[in-house]
Design a protein around this motif. Structure first.
Motif, PDB file in Angstrom:
ATOM      1  N   LYS A  26       0.837  -1.340   0.093  1.00 15.54           N
ATOM      2  CA  LYS A  26      -0.154  -0.426  -0.160  1.00 15.54           C
ATOM      3  C   LYS A  26       0.785   1.739  -0.097  1.00 15.54           C
ATOM      4  CE  LYS A  26      -3.366  -2.462   2.893  1.00 15.54           C
ATOM      5  NZ  LYS A  26      -4.583  -2.114   3.516  1.00 15.54           N
ATOM      6  N   ASN A  27       0.360   2.468   0.124  1.00 21.34           N
ATOM      7  CA  ASN A  27       0.449   3.529  -0.355  1.00 21.34           C
ATOM      8  C   ASN A  27       1.037   3.950   1.118  1.00 21.34           C
ATOM      9  OD1 ASN A  27       0.602   3.853  -2.996  1.00 21.34           O
ATOM     10  ND2 ASN A  27      -0.792   4.446  -3.097  1.00 21.34           N
ATOM     11  N   VAL A  28       2.107   4.430   1.843  1.00 17.73           N
ATOM     12  CA  VAL A  28       1.614   4.700   2.601  1.00 17.73           C
ATOM     13  C   VAL A  28       2.606   6.680   2.790  1.00 17.73           C
ATOM     14  CG1 VAL A  28       3.327   4.857   5.390  1.00 17.73           C
ATOM     15  CG2 VAL A  28       2.658   3.387   3.580  1.00 17.73           C
ATOM     16  N   ILE A  29       2.257   7.168   3.620  1.00 22.78           N
ATOM     17  CA  ILE A  29       2.321   8.706   3.762  1.00 22.78           C
ATOM     18  C   ILE A  29       2.180   8.493   5.161  1.00 22.78           C
ATOM     19  CG2 ILE A  29       2.730  11.195   2.801  1.00 22.78           C
ATOM     20  CD1 ILE A  29       0.965   9.996   0.241  1.00 22.78           C
ATOM     21  N   ILE A  30       3.705   9.603   5.404  1.00 22.11           N
ATOM     22  CA  ILE A  30       3.545  10.081   7.017  1.00 22.11           C
ATOM     23  C   ILE A  30       4.518  12.135   7.221  1.00 22.11           C
ATOM     24  CG2 ILE A  30       3.374   7.684   8.097  1.00 22.11           C
ATOM     25  CD1 ILE A  30       6.551   7.505   8.171  1.00 22.11           C
ATOM     26  N   SER A  31       4.619  12.109   8.450  1.00 20.07           N
ATOM     27  CA  SER A  31       5.538  13.045   8.696  1.00 20.07           C
ATOM     28  C   SER A  31       5.921  13.348  10.173  1.00 20.07           C
ATOM     29  CB  SER A  31       4.896  14.604   8.339  1.00 20.07           C
ATOM     30  OG  SER A  31       5.316  15.642   8.922  1.00 20.07           O
ATOM     31  N   PRO A  32       7.149  12.650   9.514  1.00 22.17           N
ATOM     32  CA  PRO A  32       8.054  12.278  10.789  1.00 22.17           C
ATOM     33  C   PRO A  32       8.669  13.447  11.310  1.00 22.17           C
ATOM     34  CG  PRO A  32       9.316  11.177   8.724  1.00 22.17           C
ATOM     35  CD  PRO A  32       7.855  11.884   8.672  1.00 22.17           C
ATOM     36  N   PHE A  33       8.066  14.851  10.852  1.00 18.40           N
ATOM     37  CA  PHE A  33       8.541  16.209  11.503  1.00 18.40           C
ATOM     38  C   PHE A  33       7.542  16.365  12.519  1.00 18.40           C
ATOM     39  CE2 PHE A  33       8.166  20.913  10.085  1.00 18.40           C
ATOM     40  CZ  PHE A  33       8.706  21.246  11.398  1.00 18.40           C
ATOM     41  N   ALA A  34       6.189  16.480  11.847  1.00 20.35           N
ATOM     42  CA  ALA A  34       4.736  16.715  12.752  1.00 20.35           C
ATOM     43  C   ALA A  34       4.959  15.202  14.575  1.00 20.35           C
ATOM     44  CB  ALA A  34       3.736  16.276  12.416  1.00 20.35           C
ATOM     45  N   VAL A  35       5.498  14.416  14.019  1.00 20.45           N
ATOM     46  CA  VAL A  35       5.419  13.787  15.049  1.00 20.45           C
ATOM     47  C   VAL A  35       7.114  13.018  15.917  1.00 20.45           C
ATOM     48  CG1 VAL A  35       5.389  10.828  15.418  1.00 20.45           C
ATOM     49  CG2 VAL A  35       4.105  11.681  13.875  1.00 20.45           C
ATOM     50  N   HIS A  36       7.490  14.302  15.121  1.00 25.17           N
ATOM     51  CA  HIS A  36       9.077  14.687  15.959  1.00 25.17           C
ATOM     52  C   HIS A  36       8.465  15.523  16.496  1.00 25.17           C
ATOM     53  CE1 HIS A  36      13.621  15.546  16.624  1.00 25.17           C
ATOM     54  NE2 HIS A  36      13.291  14.687  16.441  1.00 25.17           N
ATOM     55  N   LEU A  37       8.163  17.240  16.168  1.00 21.85           N
ATOM     56  CA  LEU A  37       7.855  17.964  17.189  1.00 21.85           C
ATOM     57  C   LEU A  37       6.457  17.604  18.862  1.00 21.85           C
ATOM     58  CD1 LEU A  37       7.138  21.239  14.645  1.00 21.85           C
ATOM     59  CD2 LEU A  37       8.675  20.386  16.154  1.00 21.85           C
ATOM     60  N   ALA A  38       5.386  16.975  18.253  1.00 20.31           N
ATOM     61  CA  ALA A  38       4.189  16.462  19.475  1.00 20.31           C
ATOM     62  C   ALA A  38       5.542  15.703  20.164  1.00 20.31           C
ATOM     63  CB  ALA A  38       3.374  15.455  18.511  1.00 20.31           C
ATOM     64  N   LEU A  39       6.033  14.814  19.870  1.00 19.24           N
ATOM     65  CA  LEU A  39       6.891  13.952  20.828  1.00 19.24           C
ATOM     66  C   LEU A  39       7.596  14.668  21.523  1.00 19.24           C
ATOM     67  CD1 LEU A  39       7.383  10.431  19.302  1.00 19.24           C
ATOM     68  CD2 LEU A  39       5.642  11.120  20.937  1.00 19.24           C
ATOM     69  N   GLY A  40       8.203  15.885  20.707  1.00 22.08           N
ATOM     70  CA  GLY A  40       9.546  17.065  21.560  1.00 22.08           C
ATOM     71  C   GLY A  40       8.467  17.387  22.436  1.00 22.08           C
ATOM     72  N   MET A  41       7.240  17.863  22.285  1.00 22.44           N
ATOM     73  CA  MET A  41       7.136  18.169  23.512  1.00 22.44           C
ATOM     74  C   MET A  41       6.764  17.400  24.694  1.00 22.44           C
ATOM     75  SD  MET A  41       3.991  20.721  21.543  1.00 22.44           S
ATOM     76  CE  MET A  41       2.949  19.367  20.621  1.00 22.44           C
ATOM     77  N   ALA A  42       6.039  16.577  24.275  1.00 24.83           N
ATOM     78  CA  ALA A  42       6.186  15.368  25.511  1.00 24.83           C
ATOM     79  C   ALA A  42       7.337  14.755  26.382  1.00 24.83           C
ATOM     80  CB  ALA A  42       5.496  13.810  24.535  1.00 24.83           C
ATOM     81  N   PHE A  43       8.734  14.993  25.179  1.00 24.43           N
ATOM     82  CA  PHE A  43       9.931  14.747  25.913  1.00 24.43           C
ATOM     83  C   PHE A  43       9.997  15.763  27.470  1.00 24.43           C
ATOM     84  CE2 PHE A  43      13.902  16.006  26.000  1.00 24.43           C
ATOM     85  CZ  PHE A  43      15.141  15.510  26.525  1.00 24.43           C
ATOM     86  N   MET A  44       9.668  16.919  26.700  1.00 22.91           N
ATOM     87  CA  MET A  44      10.243  18.401  27.879  1.00 22.91           C
ATOM     88  C   MET A  44       9.643  18.256  29.424  1.00 22.91           C
ATOM     89  SD  MET A  44      12.010  20.083  25.976  1.00 22.91           S
ATOM     90  CE  MET A  44      12.885  20.348  24.578  1.00 22.91           C
TER      91      MET A  44
END
Length: 271
Positions: A26-44
């Motif tokens: 299947k075609n898979v389209i993701i944005s690691p950039f967005a996931v990285h930022l969201a998890l970055g907030m949780a990391f803080m």
């Protein structure tokens, strides 16, 4: 797979391989950039072993002060961009207090605001979040949150919205779009529309250890570009996907060269 400036390539590749598992056809389209930022907030807001494990997964420094600089630099870089807009928001239950330092850090480094809503009213809570996301993405992303995923037990919802609309530095000419063969398997092809580019300088590089070729299409604004890595063999995509962790993007870009493609044309399947 959009990585963005702030998302580490290793994180992007690991995330893609995890999500793509079992979906190879299947075609898979993701944005690691967005996931990285969201998890970055949780990391803080994390501490101890959890903080260290998150730093390892995100491929960032365990020292929060250093990690904060990475995220802040990325967010602030695109604050005035007409091509890319990034917004973050933290939703909390009613009467849930968060340490003022975390709120201050979220606002300053992630351009994020916080809002308390009643998660027990799942339909209304989802509607509030979805309206915000739709507004931040110019109506492109709708109904992101399913009411069934929200309940009185929800402790926090971190939302990241990325809106991107870039123009090619070297635009494709619609008049040059023509039908061509697209291989479905080793024996079968179908006719699809192909965009053709036969002018300008196109950076490319052979990636021999991956049995692939890389092409970089630059966008009109800033240093943003689309990096395309294609297998040299017709049915070599699955093999290429297993080797993605061998890619060093900085080295790959350094090895790219540009030539006038007057002897040929760059052809891309039109989506």
């Amino acid at each position: 797979m959009a990585t963005g400036t702030g998302a580490k390539p290793q994180f992007a590749i690991s995330l893609y391989q995890c999500i793509n598992k079992g979906r190879e056809t299947k075609n898979v389209i993701i944005s690691p950039f967005a996931v990285h930022l969201a998890l970055g907030m949780a990391f803080m807001g994390a501490a101890g072993e959890t903080k260290d494990e998150m730093a390892s997964v995100l491929n960032i420094s365990k020292v929060k002060a250093e990690a904060t600089k990475l995220f802040a630099r990325t967010i602030h870089k695109y604050q005035r961009s007409s091509t890319l807009s990034v917004a973050n928001k933290i939703y909390l239950p009613l009467n849930k207090a968060v340490h003022p330092y975390f709120i201050q850090l979220s606002e300053k480094s992630f351009n994020s605001s916080t809002e308390n809503i009643d998660f027990s009213l799942s339909t209304r809570a989802a509607s509030i979040i979805n309206d915000w996301v739709e507004g931040q993405t110019n109506g492109r992303i709708r109904n992101l949150i399913d009411p069934g995923r929200v309940s009185a037990r929800t402790a926090m919802i971190l939302v990241n919205a990325v809106y991107f609309k870039g123009l090619w530095k070297i635009p494709f000419d619609k008049k040059m779009t023509r039908k061509s063969e697209f291989w479905i398997d080793e024996m079968k092809t179908v006719q699809v529309d192909m965009m053709t580019l036969d002018r300008g300088l196109i950076p490319f590089s052979a990636v021999e250890h991956l049995d692939a070729t890389a092409v970089e299409l630059k966008f009109n604004e800033g240093d943003m570009s689309m990096l395309i890595i294609l297998p040299d063999r017709k049915m070599g995509l699955s093999d290429l996907e297993t080797k993605l962790d061998l890619i060093h993007l900085s080295t790959l870009r350094k090895n790219m060269r540009s030539e006038k493609n007057g002897t040929g044309a760059a052809v891309f399947q039109e989506c």
